[in-house]
Design a protein around this motif. Structure first.
Motif, PDB file in Angstrom:
ATOM      1  N   TRP A 151       0.822  -1.195   0.000  1.00  0.00           N
ATOM      2  CA  TRP A 151       0.000   0.000   0.000  1.00  0.00           C
ATOM      3  C   TRP A 151       0.862   1.253   0.000  1.00  0.00           C
ATOM      4  O   TRP A 151       1.967   1.266   0.545  1.00  0.00           O
ATOM      5  CB  TRP A 151      -1.008   0.010   1.152  1.00  0.00           C
ATOM      6  CG  TRP A 151      -0.499   0.369   2.521  1.00  0.00           C
ATOM      7  CD1 TRP A 151      -0.403   1.619   3.062  1.00  0.00           C
ATOM      8  CD2 TRP A 151      -0.046  -0.524   3.551  1.00  0.00           C
ATOM      9  NE1 TRP A 151       0.074   1.567   4.350  1.00  0.00           N
ATOM     10  CE2 TRP A 151       0.293   0.252   4.678  1.00  0.00           C
ATOM     11  CE3 TRP A 151       0.088  -1.912   3.631  1.00  0.00           C
ATOM     12  CZ2 TRP A 151       0.777  -0.309   5.871  1.00  0.00           C
ATOM     13  CZ3 TRP A 151       0.575  -2.466   4.814  1.00  0.00           C
ATOM     14  CH2 TRP A 151       0.906  -1.668   5.903  1.00  0.00           C
ATOM     15  N   ASN A 152       0.368   2.276  -0.682  1.00  0.00           N
ATOM     16  CA  ASN A 152       1.058   3.554  -0.827  1.00  0.00           C
ATOM     17  C   ASN A 152       0.661   4.452   0.345  1.00  0.00           C
ATOM     18  O   ASN A 152      -0.478   4.898   0.436  1.00  0.00           O
ATOM     19  CB  ASN A 152       0.680   4.190  -2.161  1.00  0.00           C
ATOM     20  CG  ASN A 152       1.416   5.490  -2.429  1.00  0.00           C
ATOM     21  OD1 ASN A 152       1.520   6.347  -1.562  1.00  0.00           O
ATOM     22  ND2 ASN A 152       1.902   5.661  -3.657  1.00  0.00           N
ATOM     23  N   ASP A 154       1.439   7.516   1.171  1.00  0.00           N
ATOM     24  CA  ASP A 154       1.049   8.893   0.831  1.00  0.00           C
ATOM     25  C   ASP A 154      -0.398   8.954   0.364  1.00  0.00           C
ATOM     26  O   ASP A 154      -1.155   9.854   0.735  1.00  0.00           O
ATOM     27  CB  ASP A 154       1.983   9.464  -0.245  1.00  0.00           C
ATOM     28  CG  ASP A 154       3.368   9.797   0.309  1.00  0.00           C
ATOM     29  OD1 ASP A 154       3.480  10.016   1.528  1.00  0.00           O
ATOM     30  OD2 ASP A 154       4.326   9.832  -0.483  1.00  0.00           O
ATOM     31  N   PHE A 265       1.988   0.673  -9.829  1.00  0.00           N
ATOM     32  CA  PHE A 265       2.190   0.969  -8.409  1.00  0.00           C
ATOM     33  C   PHE A 265       3.466   1.770  -8.155  1.00  0.00           C
ATOM     34  O   PHE A 265       3.437   2.753  -7.410  1.00  0.00           O
ATOM     35  CB  PHE A 265       2.192  -0.324  -7.587  1.00  0.00           C
ATOM     36  CG  PHE A 265       2.213  -0.084  -6.103  1.00  0.00           C
ATOM     37  CD1 PHE A 265       1.040   0.036  -5.385  1.00  0.00           C
ATOM     38  CD2 PHE A 265       3.421   0.052  -5.424  1.00  0.00           C
ATOM     39  CE1 PHE A 265       1.056   0.274  -4.014  1.00  0.00           C
ATOM     40  CE2 PHE A 265       3.451   0.292  -4.060  1.00  0.00           C
ATOM     41  CZ  PHE A 265       2.262   0.405  -3.353  1.00  0.00           C
ATOM     42  N   GLY A 268       3.311   5.518  -8.288  1.00  0.00           N
ATOM     43  CA  GLY A 268       2.487   6.238  -7.328  1.00  0.00           C
ATOM     44  C   GLY A 268       1.048   6.387  -7.758  1.00  0.00           C
ATOM     45  O   GLY A 268       0.326   7.239  -7.233  1.00  0.00           O
ATOM     46  N   MET A 287       9.797   6.247  -2.004  1.00  0.00           N
ATOM     47  CA  MET A 287       8.381   5.890  -1.948  1.00  0.00           C
ATOM     48  C   MET A 287       8.071   5.202  -0.616  1.00  0.00           C
ATOM     49  O   MET A 287       8.751   4.259  -0.212  1.00  0.00           O
ATOM     50  CB  MET A 287       8.030   4.956  -3.111  1.00  0.00           C
ATOM     51  CG  MET A 287       6.547   4.780  -3.339  1.00  0.00           C
ATOM     52  SD  MET A 287       6.243   3.841  -4.877  1.00  0.00           S
ATOM     53  CE  MET A 287       4.455   3.875  -4.929  1.00  0.00           C
ATOM     54  N   ILE A 289       6.113   2.749   1.368  1.00  0.00           N
ATOM     55  CA  ILE A 289       5.330   1.563   1.040  1.00  0.00           C
ATOM     56  C   ILE A 289       5.136   0.704   2.278  1.00  0.00           C
ATOM     57  O   ILE A 289       6.085   0.434   3.022  1.00  0.00           O
ATOM     58  CB  ILE A 289       6.029   0.734  -0.050  1.00  0.00           C
ATOM     59  CG1 ILE A 289       6.208   1.559  -1.324  1.00  0.00           C
ATOM     60  CG2 ILE A 289       5.253  -0.549  -0.345  1.00  0.00           C
ATOM     61  CD1 ILE A 289       7.126   0.914  -2.331  1.00  0.00           C
TER      62      ILE A 289
END
Length: 420
Positions: A151-152, A154, A265, A268, A287, A289
């Motif tokens: 999962w991102n 941000d 993914f 972003g 990133m 994650i």
């Protein structure tokens, strides 16, 4: 996953046979001088194979000559070499197809050699299971690739979700993906989730763990009867279908055949999605994650354990030297200083937490799933589940995009394919 095509059928026409008794067969190695053994691997595992061979060659008198073969050409190349009795001393194979190779007698029986390893009970259980035939063992793990949820953080924050808490159930996964779509996807570039909707291998790699996490199965243990019309699989399909219907999955998911499945993914553009664990080390350094086990509709956790197994070929004239290399690849030195150091999944459950993985809790989590996940067994796996023309992809697409009422009939077609 997308490359596991029906080429394995070539094995069915092999006339190659070998005696598989004893456990320590094969011609003896020369008594004097170092030995150079030959090794083949598919391009999908090139990086890990090259690192292992380089480390071994730099610290041993015996040497390994590695040949990397394009993944799409690998199965026909193995079949041709086996038919001509010209296999290399050792060769790796997609773990899903190992039962085909063992049933054809391509690997040397190494049961007694494995039994002598001090860590024999710590080797990745799913890989060891698929390398066992009639109680004898023929392969050990080479590389591991697990399916997990990324999962991102941000995008979670933008959607008002806790960036430090990933989904703990498939239903929660759908809630998170929907929230991201509604609150961060207004520009049309960001989407809640994504999946390979026209890729049989992508489906099995990312959907089946939710079935296992719920206590269900997708096949009988013999790999001859499909259970993909049962309640556990039906519920998983239902949740994913609802996400697609709500346009949470992105506009290209329906036609995604695999090549660009994991490409969105890292840019972003996706909030949360199932991914191969091996992509973690290739993600942008800046990133943020999170990683979570794949869960069932209401919880639990599991993973599809993919990757490659490796063994000594039945025709090797250097069985002792070949085994020396293979056993070294399972050693603390190789697993920690070569594999773990490069964020690869270790093949021994007792090394899940080590000095390198300890630096990243996500890696520890991924390693811990090796003992919990599954690798399905079926001699006709490729033709049934990976072939774009096979019955599994038709079933999955009807369940997600079409007429779910057709699933029982298509499930019967899967069983028919498995039993051919």
């Amino acid at each position: 996953m997308r490359r596991r095509l029906a080429g394995i059928a070539i094995l069915g026409v092999l006339t190659f046979t070998t005696a598989c008794g004893g456990g320590d067969g094969g011609a003896p190695d020369p008594a004097d001088g170092p030995v150079t053994i030959t090794m083949w691997t598919r391009a999908a595992t090139q990086a890990q194979s090259e690192r292992l061979v380089q480390a071994y060659n730099g610290s041993h008198k015996n040497q390994v000559k590695l040949t990397v073969i394009p993944t799409d050409n690998y199965q026909p190349r193995i079949a041709s070499a086996a038919g001509a009795k010209q296999l290399p001393d050792v060769f790796a194979a997609d773990v899903i197809f190992v039962p085909n190779y063992t049933s054809q007698g391509l690997f040397l029986d190494v049961t007694d050699r494995i039994a002598a390893l001090p860590f024999k009970d710590k080797l990745a259980p799913s890989h060891m299971k698929l390398g066992t035939l009639d109680g004898r063992q023929y392969t050990i793990p080479h590389t591991l690739d697990l399916s997990v949820w990324f999962w991102n953080k941000d995008l979670y924050e933008k959607a008002g979700l806790d960036p430090e808490q990933g989904p703990k159930s498939l239903k929660e996964f759908a809630q998170h993906a929907t929230a991201i779509q509604e609150k961060a996807g207004k520009d049309g570039k960001v989407h809640g989730t994504f999946f390979g909707g026209n890729c049989g291998g992508c489906y099995v790699f990312t959907f089946w763990p939710s079935v296992w996490a719920a206590g269900g199965q997708v096949m009988n243990p013999e790999g001859t009867t499909s259970l993909n019309d049962q309640p556990a699989m039906t519920e998983v399909f239902k949740i994913w279908r609802e996400m697609y219907d709500k346009k949470v999955t992105g506009p290209t998911a329906k036609e995604e055949q695999g090549p660009t499945w994991t490409g969105f993914f890292p840019k972003g553009e996706i909030g949360v999605m199932p991914m191969p664990s091996t992509t973690l080390g290739a993600m942008p350094a800046d990133m943020k994650i999170g990683v979570a086990p794949i869960a069932g509709p209401d919880g639990g956790e599991s993973t599809f354990i993919g990757g490659d197994s490796i063994g000594v070929s039945a025709t090797s004239e250097h069985a002792d030297a070949a085994w020396e290399f293979l056993s070294w690849t399972m050693s603390d030195e190789a697993q920690v200083e070569v594999m773990a150091k490069n964020k690869d999944v270790v093949a021994r459950t007792d090394l899940a937490s080590n000095k390198y993985s300890a630096e990243d809790p996500r890696v520890v989590l991924i390693n811990s799933l090796v003992a919990k996940g599954q690798t399905p067994y079926a001699l006709r796996f490729g033709q049934t589940f990976n072939d774009p023309q096979g019955p599994w992809l038709r079933l999955a697409r009807e369940a997600i995009f079409g007429d779910a009422a057709k699933v029982p009939q298509l499930n019967a077609e899967i069983t028919k394919s498995l039993q051919q």
